[in-house]
Scaffold this active site. Structure first.
Site, PDB file in Angstrom:
ATOM      1  N   LYS A   1      -2.747  -2.498  -7.615  1.00  0.00           N
ATOM      2  CA  LYS A   1      -3.067  -2.823  -9.012  1.00  0.00           C
ATOM      3  C   LYS A   1      -2.540  -4.192  -9.369  1.00  0.00           C
ATOM      4  O   LYS A   1      -1.417  -4.543  -9.001  1.00  0.00           O
ATOM      5  CB  LYS A   1      -2.396  -1.762  -9.915  1.00  0.00           C
ATOM      6  CG  LYS A   1      -2.775  -1.847 -11.359  1.00  0.00           C
ATOM      7  CD  LYS A   1      -4.049  -1.086 -11.660  1.00  0.00           C
ATOM      8  CE  LYS A   1      -4.541  -1.305 -13.078  1.00  0.00           C
ATOM      9  NZ  LYS A   1      -5.248  -2.586 -13.262  1.00  0.00           N
TER      10      LYS A   1
ATOM     11  N   HIS B   1       0.834  -1.209   0.000  1.00  0.00           N
ATOM     12  CA  HIS B   1       0.000   0.000   0.000  1.00  0.00           C
ATOM     13  C   HIS B   1       0.864   1.253   0.000  1.00  0.00           C
ATOM     14  O   HIS B   1       0.383   2.316   0.372  1.00  0.00           O
ATOM     15  CB  HIS B   1      -0.917   0.009   1.230  1.00  0.00           C
ATOM     16  CG  HIS B   1      -1.912  -1.110   1.234  1.00  0.00           C
ATOM     17  ND1 HIS B   1      -2.275  -1.804   2.371  1.00  0.00           N
ATOM     18  CD2 HIS B   1      -2.609  -1.681   0.215  1.00  0.00           C
ATOM     19  CE1 HIS B   1      -3.163  -2.740   2.059  1.00  0.00           C
ATOM     20  NE2 HIS B   1      -3.377  -2.681   0.756  1.00  0.00           N
ATOM     21  N   HIS B   2       2.141   1.125  -0.376  1.00  0.00           N
ATOM     22  CA  HIS B   2       2.988   2.329  -0.323  1.00  0.00           C
ATOM     23  C   HIS B   2       2.502   3.377  -1.311  1.00  0.00           C
ATOM     24  O   HIS B   2       2.764   4.558  -1.157  1.00  0.00           O
ATOM     25  CB  HIS B   2       4.472   1.983  -0.560  1.00  0.00           C
ATOM     26  CG  HIS B   2       4.814   1.707  -1.985  1.00  0.00           C
ATOM     27  ND1 HIS B   2       4.442   0.541  -2.624  1.00  0.00           N
ATOM     28  CD2 HIS B   2       5.473   2.432  -2.914  1.00  0.00           C
ATOM     29  CE1 HIS B   2       4.873   0.578  -3.878  1.00  0.00           C
ATOM     30  NE2 HIS B   2       5.497   1.712  -4.077  1.00  0.00           N
TER      31      HIS B   2
ATOM     32  N   LYS C   1       7.246  -4.419 -10.164  1.00  0.00           N
ATOM     33  CA  LYS C   1       7.063  -4.059 -11.582  1.00  0.00           C
ATOM     34  C   LYS C   1       6.643  -2.593 -11.702  1.00  0.00           C
ATOM     35  O   LYS C   1       7.233  -1.821 -12.456  1.00  0.00           O
ATOM     36  CB  LYS C   1       5.960  -4.972 -12.146  1.00  0.00           C
ATOM     37  CG  LYS C   1       5.750  -4.893 -13.617  1.00  0.00           C
ATOM     38  CD  LYS C   1       4.531  -5.725 -14.057  1.00  0.00           C
ATOM     39  CE  LYS C   1       4.588  -7.186 -13.694  1.00  0.00           C
ATOM     40  NZ  LYS C   1       3.548  -8.000 -14.353  1.00  0.00           N
TER      41      LYS C   1
ATOM     42  N   SER D   1      -2.702  -0.112 -18.633  1.00  0.00           N
ATOM     43  CA  SER D   1      -3.796  -0.073 -17.646  1.00  0.00           C
ATOM     44  C   SER D   1      -3.808   1.274 -16.934  1.00  0.00           C
ATOM     45  O   SER D   1      -4.870   1.845 -16.655  1.00  0.00           O
ATOM     46  CB  SER D   1      -3.608  -1.165 -16.584  1.00  0.00           C
ATOM     47  OG  SER D   1      -4.117  -2.392 -17.025  1.00  0.00           O
TER      48      SER D   1
ATOM     49  N   LYS E   1      -2.871  -8.820  -6.676  1.00  0.00           N
ATOM     50  CA  LYS E   1      -3.251  -9.870  -7.632  1.00  0.00           C
ATOM     51  C   LYS E   1      -4.427 -10.628  -7.057  1.00  0.00           C
ATOM     52  O   LYS E   1      -4.603 -10.707  -5.839  1.00  0.00           O
ATOM     53  CB  LYS E   1      -2.086 -10.846  -7.848  1.00  0.00           C
ATOM     54  CG  LYS E   1      -2.163 -11.577  -9.154  1.00  0.00           C
ATOM     55  CD  LYS E   1      -1.687 -10.668 -10.262  1.00  0.00           C
ATOM     56  CE  LYS E   1      -1.364 -11.373 -11.530  1.00  0.00           C
ATOM     57  NZ  LYS E   1      -0.486 -10.539 -12.370  1.00  0.00           N
TER      58      LYS E   1
HETATM   59  N1  GLU Z   1      -2.001  -9.031 -15.357  1.00  0.00           N
HETATM   60  C1  GLU Z   1      -1.066  -8.100 -15.894  1.00  0.00           C
HETATM   61  C2  GLU Z   1       0.275  -8.214 -15.192  1.00  0.00           C
HETATM   62  O1  GLU Z   1       0.596  -9.216 -14.632  1.00  0.00           O
HETATM   63  C3  GLU Z   1      -1.616  -6.686 -15.943  1.00  0.00           C
HETATM   64  C4  GLU Z   1      -1.935  -6.069 -14.636  1.00  0.00           C
HETATM   65  C5  GLU Z   1      -2.669  -4.737 -14.731  1.00  0.00           C
HETATM   66  O2  GLU Z   1      -2.851  -4.246 -15.829  1.00  0.00           O
HETATM   67  O3  GLU Z   1      -3.066  -4.238 -13.681  1.00  0.00           O
HETATM   68  O4  GLU Z   1       1.094  -7.332 -15.244  1.00  0.00           O
END
Ligand code: GLU
Length: 472
Positions: free
Chosen positions: A72, A66-67, A96, A364, A108
């Site tokens: 996402k 949550h930083h 990432k 995204s 996730k």
């Molecule tokens: N599922 C993709 C990933 O592993 C996209 C995640 C996203 O767009 O939030 O990067």
């Protein structure tokens, strides 16, 4: 494929973070805070079948960090989904996003099902119920946590998620920003479907353009004529293969879970994909040799091997036999830490997942921004820019007495539309992140690009916590 119960993606990611942490001046308490998963939500919910029976399904949503908010990351439908996998994938999202400088924490989710065993109506009920479970625990929302497609899901599921969220939050003006990867008609963005594959292409293109790195591998620079093997011809694998072939690379083998195909002269990816869509596999495809044991294709001679399916594919068992000079991780977690140690000794250049497949979340981010602003990119300035450049061209013609062809005018004066801007933002992100990460690798005198990527990510996340005043 059988799930390896011993293997934990989350432990593997933590090991990679620990390797990088030895190069970063970071408080051990802060390192733990960064590594651990902040929130793990595991739940069960019933699916009522048409014959009146019920099946109780297992769902997950993990917010690793949550930083930065919202958190996402995608939602995966696969029978391999379990807590360790979702935790590992959520953690990868944090690093990432930090590496490519997208302002999100990592998350996730998943449902432990084989989606091919359910019909569309059942998948819709599963998705809507999964979403309402997230809503009831405040695990979804444009400012909280924003899912997206992942393995086994697509824009169709994202539309159901957005619709369910909107139904529960009718007054939320930003409701459509609760999920990305939506269809265009449902407030999606142009270029999102192909974004991960295009990002993979940009990443590989940058890597093979660095002369001193290619010299070390005994390869020429550029993509022209490079031989490529791909595992997985789903959305990511297909688009990566498409852009690489267009740039002159030769796809000599494609491996799928139900068999692979090889052709030393290079496969026609459009034709192969069309055949796969129709026949649910490559068996019988005329322009190539079918191979039953597709895993064996990973160890064939090639310049670039692209695992674009699932995690845990190149392990201690097959790493020694890999002959590729470059491994480009389009999937999340395809190379284990044990395999990486073996591959580095063999001088293989590994383009790490946290960098290489970041194109999806990058676009995204653009979709989420579009949803919050409720206007598509380029809408306001496209015509204005065109007129300005037309005027400029007219002035040049008048001053020089020469005239531009219609084609030149089109090329120069064309105002950027949404797709142009999305692809430009994606390219900028991928190019900058690669050279930053590779620069850190060289500055620190380390071999692994993954370690360099984690160093960049760790430093950014640590600064974020320190500037919040939470850690010294
Ligand atoms: N599922 C993709 C990933 O592993 C996209 C995640 C996203 O767009 O939030 O990067």
């Amino acid at each position: 494929m059988v799930k390896n119960q011993e293997y934990s993606l989350f432990d593997d990611v933590c090991e990679a973070v620990d390797n990088a942490a030895s190069y970063v001046d970071i408080h051990p308490g802060l390192l733990d805070q960064i590594k651990f998963c902040n929130s793990v939500y595991k739940f069960n919910f019933p699916l009522k079948k048409e014959d009146g029976t019920y099946e109780v399904l297992e769902g997950y949503r993990v917010q690793h960090s949550h930083h930065k908010l919202p958190a996402k990351g995608g939602i995966r439908y696969s029978s391999y989904v379990d807590e360790e996998e979702v935790k590992g994938l959520a953690a990868l999202m944090t690093y990432k996003c930090a590496l490519v400088n997208i302002p999100y924490g990592g998350a996730k989710g998943g449902v432990s099902i084989d989606p091919s065993k359910y019909d569309v109506n059942q998948l819709e009920r599963i998705t809507r119920r999964y979403t309402s479970e997230l809503i009831s625990k405040k695990f979804i929302g444009p400012a909280i946590d924003v899912p997206a497609p992942d393995y086994g899901t697509s824009s169709r599921e994202m539309a159901w998620i957005a619709d369910t969220y909107q139904a529960f939050n009718p007054e939320a003006i930003n409701a459509k920003g609760c999920v990305t990867g939506k269809p265009l008609s449902q407030h999606g963005i142009r270029g999102r479907t192909e974004a991960t594959g295009l990002g993979v292409f940009f990443g590989i293109r940058e890597a093979v353009d660095v002369k001193e790195d290619m010299d070390e591998l005994g390869l020429k620079t550029g993509l022209e004529g490079k031989t490529v093997i791909i595992q997985g011809l789903g959305n990511v694998g297909y688009h990566s293969a498409k852009y690489l072939s267009q740039a002159g690379a030769k796809i000599i083998a494609v491996a799928e879970w139900n068999g692979g195909i090889t052709n030393e002269e290079g496969l026609d990816i459009e034709a192969l994909k069309a055949y796969q869509n129709q026949n649910k596999g490559f068996k019988g495809y005329e322009n190539g040799a079918f191979v039953e044991n597709s895993k064996s294709l990973l160890t064939l001679e090639c310049d670039i091997l692209i695992p674009a399916a699932l995690e845990n594919q190149i392990t201690g068992d097959n790493a020694e036999d890999i002959k590729a000079k470059i491994i480009a991780e389009a999937a999340n977690g395809p190379v284990t830490q044990e395999a990486e140690r073996i591959l580095l000794k063999k001088n293989v250049l590994i383009l790490p997942d946290m960098y290489l497949n970041a194109g999806g979340v990058t676009v995204s981010y653009f979709e989420w921004l579009k949803n919050l602003s409720r206007v598509s990119f380029g809408k306001l300035e496209k015509r204005y820019d065109r007129r300005k450049y037309e005027n400029l061209l007219d002035s040049i013609e008048k001053a020089t007495g020469n005239s531009f062809t219609q084609e030149q005018r089109e090329l120069i004066a064309r105002g950027a539309d949404e797709r142009d801007l999305v692809n430009s933002g994606l390219e900028e992100t991928m190019v900058n992140a690669y050279h930053h990460m590779n620069g850190v690798r060289k500055d620190k005198g380390i071999q692994s690009l993954r370690t360099a990527g984690f160093i960049v990510a760790l430093e950014r996340i640590a600064i974020s916590y320190m500037e919040l005043g939470i850690f010294p």
